[in-house]
Design an enzyme around this catalytic site. Structure first.
Site, PDB file in Angstrom:
ATOM      1  N   HIS A 166      37.254  42.559  46.470  1.00 24.11           N
ATOM      2  CA  HIS A 166      36.241  42.761  47.521  1.00 24.11           C
ATOM      3  C   HIS A 166      35.346  43.978  47.264  1.00 24.11           C
ATOM      4  O   HIS A 166      34.321  44.146  47.922  1.00 24.11           O
ATOM      5  CB  HIS A 166      36.898  42.855  48.912  1.00 24.11           C
ATOM      6  CG  HIS A 166      37.634  44.140  49.168  1.00 24.11           C
ATOM      7  ND1 HIS A 166      38.996  44.199  49.323  1.00 24.11           N
ATOM      8  CD2 HIS A 166      37.198  45.419  49.285  1.00 24.11           C
ATOM      9  CE1 HIS A 166      39.351  45.466  49.531  1.00 24.11           C
ATOM     10  NE2 HIS A 166      38.287  46.212  49.502  1.00 24.11           N
ATOM     11  N   ASP A 167      35.756  44.839  46.308  1.00 28.76           N
ATOM     12  CA  ASP A 167      34.967  46.052  46.057  1.00 28.76           C
ATOM     13  C   ASP A 167      33.785  45.850  45.117  1.00 28.76           C
ATOM     14  O   ASP A 167      32.909  46.705  45.044  1.00 28.76           O
ATOM     15  CB  ASP A 167      35.856  47.126  45.403  1.00 28.76           C
ATOM     16  CG  ASP A 167      36.693  47.864  46.423  1.00 28.76           C
ATOM     17  OD1 ASP A 167      36.237  47.992  47.572  1.00 28.76           O
ATOM     18  OD2 ASP A 167      37.797  48.307  46.055  1.00 28.76           O
ATOM     19  N   GLY A 226      44.250  52.781  32.233  1.00 30.09           N
ATOM     20  CA  GLY A 226      43.154  52.123  31.533  1.00 30.09           C
ATOM     21  C   GLY A 226      42.089  51.666  32.508  1.00 30.09           C
ATOM     22  O   GLY A 226      42.243  51.834  33.720  1.00 30.09           O
ATOM     23  N   ASP A 227      41.044  51.096  31.933  1.00 29.72           N
ATOM     24  CA  ASP A 227      39.923  50.602  32.736  1.00 29.72           C
ATOM     25  C   ASP A 227      39.937  49.078  32.619  1.00 29.72           C
ATOM     26  O   ASP A 227      39.790  48.542  31.510  1.00 29.72           O
ATOM     27  CB  ASP A 227      38.627  51.193  32.147  1.00 29.72           C
ATOM     28  CG  ASP A 227      37.393  50.770  32.911  1.00 29.72           C
ATOM     29  OD1 ASP A 227      37.388  49.646  33.462  1.00 29.72           O
ATOM     30  OD2 ASP A 227      36.424  51.540  32.943  1.00 29.72           O
ATOM     31  N   PHE A 228      40.122  48.397  33.753  1.00 27.19           N
ATOM     32  CA  PHE A 228      40.273  46.938  33.651  1.00 27.19           C
ATOM     33  C   PHE A 228      38.981  46.203  33.282  1.00 27.19           C
ATOM     34  O   PHE A 228      39.013  45.016  33.001  1.00 27.19           O
ATOM     35  CB  PHE A 228      40.996  46.324  34.863  1.00 27.19           C
ATOM     36  CG  PHE A 228      40.482  46.642  36.245  1.00 27.19           C
ATOM     37  CD1 PHE A 228      39.138  46.658  36.550  1.00 27.19           C
ATOM     38  CD2 PHE A 228      41.402  46.888  37.272  1.00 27.19           C
ATOM     39  CE1 PHE A 228      38.696  46.914  37.836  1.00 27.19           C
ATOM     40  CE2 PHE A 228      40.962  47.152  38.574  1.00 27.19           C
ATOM     41  CZ  PHE A 228      39.610  47.171  38.852  1.00 27.19           C
ATOM     42  N   TYR A 258      37.157  59.957  42.881  1.00 29.48           N
ATOM     43  CA  TYR A 258      38.032  60.683  41.981  1.00 29.48           C
ATOM     44  C   TYR A 258      37.401  61.958  41.418  1.00 29.48           C
ATOM     45  O   TYR A 258      38.010  62.633  40.608  1.00 29.48           O
ATOM     46  CB  TYR A 258      38.507  59.763  40.849  1.00 29.48           C
ATOM     47  CG  TYR A 258      39.254  58.537  41.361  1.00 29.48           C
ATOM     48  CD1 TYR A 258      39.883  58.556  42.604  1.00 29.48           C
ATOM     49  CD2 TYR A 258      39.324  57.371  40.612  1.00 29.48           C
ATOM     50  CE1 TYR A 258      40.549  57.443  43.094  1.00 29.48           C
ATOM     51  CE2 TYR A 258      40.003  56.256  41.092  1.00 29.48           C
ATOM     52  CZ  TYR A 258      40.603  56.297  42.336  1.00 29.48           C
ATOM     53  OH  TYR A 258      41.264  55.192  42.812  1.00 29.48           O
ATOM     54  N   ASP A 312      46.078  51.167  36.209  1.00 31.29           N
ATOM     55  CA  ASP A 312      45.006  51.781  37.019  1.00 31.29           C
ATOM     56  C   ASP A 312      44.313  52.843  36.172  1.00 31.29           C
ATOM     57  O   ASP A 312      44.749  53.156  35.053  1.00 31.29           O
ATOM     58  CB  ASP A 312      45.585  52.375  38.324  1.00 31.29           C
ATOM     59  CG  ASP A 312      44.578  52.360  39.478  1.00 31.29           C
ATOM     60  OD1 ASP A 312      43.494  52.963  39.323  1.00 31.29           O
ATOM     61  OD2 ASP A 312      44.857  51.760  40.519  1.00 31.29           O
TER      62      ASP A 312
HETATM   63  N1  SAM Z   1      45.870  47.600  44.806  1.00 31.05           N
HETATM   64  C1  SAM Z   1      45.977  48.751  45.673  1.00 31.05           C
HETATM   65  C2  SAM Z   1      46.199  48.341  47.111  1.00 31.05           C
HETATM   66  O1  SAM Z   1      46.117  47.146  47.423  1.00 31.05           O
HETATM   67  O2  SAM Z   1      46.482  49.240  47.920  1.00 31.05           O
HETATM   68  C3  SAM Z   1      44.760  49.650  45.583  1.00 31.05           C
HETATM   69  C4  SAM Z   1      43.474  49.056  46.048  1.00 31.05           C
HETATM   70  S1  SAM Z   1      42.090  50.149  45.858  1.00 31.05           S
HETATM   71  C5  SAM Z   1      40.956  49.478  47.000  1.00 31.05           C
HETATM   72  C6  SAM Z   1      41.410  49.688  44.283  1.00 31.05           C
HETATM   73  C7  SAM Z   1      42.179  50.226  43.104  1.00 31.05           C
HETATM   74  O3  SAM Z   1      41.515  49.800  41.903  1.00 31.05           O
HETATM   75  C8  SAM Z   1      42.257  51.735  43.062  1.00 31.05           C
HETATM   76  O4  SAM Z   1      43.565  52.151  42.842  1.00 31.05           O
HETATM   77  C9  SAM Z   1      41.352  52.088  41.885  1.00 31.05           C
HETATM   78  O5  SAM Z   1      41.723  53.287  41.223  1.00 31.05           O
HETATM   79  C10 SAM Z   1      41.519  50.887  40.997  1.00 31.05           C
HETATM   80  N2  SAM Z   1      40.402  50.750  40.055  1.00 31.05           N
HETATM   81  C11 SAM Z   1      39.080  50.889  40.307  1.00 31.05           C
HETATM   82  N3  SAM Z   1      38.340  50.712  39.184  1.00 31.05           N
HETATM   83  C12 SAM Z   1      39.232  50.456  38.196  1.00 31.05           C
HETATM   84  C13 SAM Z   1      39.085  50.188  36.805  1.00 31.05           C
HETATM   85  N4  SAM Z   1      37.873  50.138  36.234  1.00 31.05           N
HETATM   86  N5  SAM Z   1      40.206  49.978  36.073  1.00 31.05           N
HETATM   87  C14 SAM Z   1      41.438  50.025  36.644  1.00 31.05           C
HETATM   88  N6  SAM Z   1      41.635  50.267  37.974  1.00 31.05           N
HETATM   89  C15 SAM Z   1      40.550  50.483  38.738  1.00 31.05           C
END
Ligand code: SAM
Length: 343
Positions: free
Chosen positions: A251-252, A231-233, A142, A205
């Protein structure tokens, strides 16, 4: 005496050529050759070269490669798209994979070029591929508007293609509200409100993502609107819902972050509410499906999990009656219900 000829190891030969095939697909997509062919095909190589601004000889070789790979048809009139190219490879088709192909070319390819170092060091190779230090995966995406748009388009293309499978893997009609955590462009959310018209769906997100979702919203749809919350989850309060969704999120992240996230979700879930996880679920040997196993080679700090690992993980955070649905498509689904602790 002549030795009998060795059997051709066709699988190995195909793998040796796999990188050439991937790159041919990526370059034809990036140059939007499939768009030109859909608009005006059949076309000769020289016509496409003129439209795109490429050399005639290079274009002819690329188009022949695409025909050899079954992406195009070649006749005396010229090249035309196959049905599959029209559906998945043009950049603006409803089920276009263009976004993910460009992400693969511009982001994954340079990372995989450094796979040897990734294996030796056991870490993501952003610094080698892009000259940047290791950082949070998403901060990385980003930082630039261009990379962010590209990443969002990539997520959207896969999420849109898989949304129906995920939304219908289980009957979710008992839920009144859902929150798709890390729901990105809202592709799954829009599918959910179509299938379950009484479900109120919130996409949660990061602010950088939420600010850019308008481009991806379906036009002219007469379904309930989806709400977007930024927000930040890991840090912020999660919107209230009786179904939480994590699609391609777990998975990330490394175990410590997964712990933070699942503890938070578990704490806000009331008994009877649920968590739906959408991921590729590995078999118990963790060698199938290859797509998930190959994804692991990106060496993020997270990992792909098997069905029993997802079940254990959800149970650890108070979810019971965990069910797994292998869809046979791009994403599988896992559903667990928050334990009813009252006697
Ligand atoms: N859920 C969607 C999909 O299945 O296509 C997107 C998956 S993508 C791999 C991971 C998502 O998590 C991204 O949109 C990213 O911006 C969001 N994300 C990452 N860190 C985050 C955080 N701390 N708080 C909220 N969202 C977050």
């Amino acid at each position: 005496v002549l030795k009998s000829a060795a059997k051709v190891p066709s699988k190995i030969l195909d793998l040796m050529d796999g990188f050439r095939a991937s790159k041919a697909l990526f370059v034809a997509s990036k140059l939007k050759m499939f768009d030109h062919l859909r608009a005006k095909g059949p076309l000769k190589a020289v016509d496409i070269a003129n439209e795109v601004g490429t050399s005639v000889c290079g274009t002819e070789r690329l188009l022949d490669a695409c025909a050899a790979l079954g992406l195009l048809e070649k006749t005396p009139q010229g090249y035309s798209n196959t049905d599959s190219a029209n559906t998945y490879l043009t950049s603006d088709g409803e089920y276009s994979l263009h976004g993910y192909i460009i992400h693969s070319n511009d982001h994954l390819w340079p990372l995989f070029t450094n796979l040897e170092s990734a294996v030796k060091e056991g870490s993501r190779q952003n610094h080698r591929a892009f000259g940047k230090k290791e950082e949070d995966l998403f901060k990385d995406y980003y930082q630039s508007q261009e990379v962010k748009q590209r990443f969002m388009a990539a997520m959207h293309s896969i999420a849109h293609l898989t949304a129906r499978d995920v939304a219908t893997a289980f009957d979710l009609s008992q839920f009144k509200s859902a929150c798709d955590l890390g729901g990105c462009t809202g592709a799954l959310a829009h599918e959910l409100v179509q299938i379950y018209p009484n479900l109120k769906v919130t996409v949660f997100d990061l602010p950088e993502v939420i600010a850019n979702t308008s481009y991806f919203q379906p036009s002219g749809q007469h379904t309930a609107p989806v709400t977007f919350v930024s927000g930040d989850f890991f840090k912020d309060n999660l919107p209230e819902a009786d179904l939480y969704i994590l699609s391609r999120v777990l998975h990330d992240w490394p175990d410590e972050k997964v712990h933070v996230l699942l503890s938070k979700i578990s704490a806000v879930c009331k008994p009877g509410s649920a968590l739906l996880v959408a991921e590729i679920v590995l078999d118990e040997q963790k060698t199938h499906p290859p797509r998930a196993v190959l994804q692991s080679l990106s060496m993020t700090e997270g990992k792909q999990r098997s069905g029993s690992e997802y079940k254990q993980l959800l149970e650890k955070y108070g979810f019971t009656d965990v069910q797994i649905k292998i869809t046979g498509n791009l994403l599988d689904a896992v559903l667990g219900f928050k334990e009813n602790l009252s006697p």
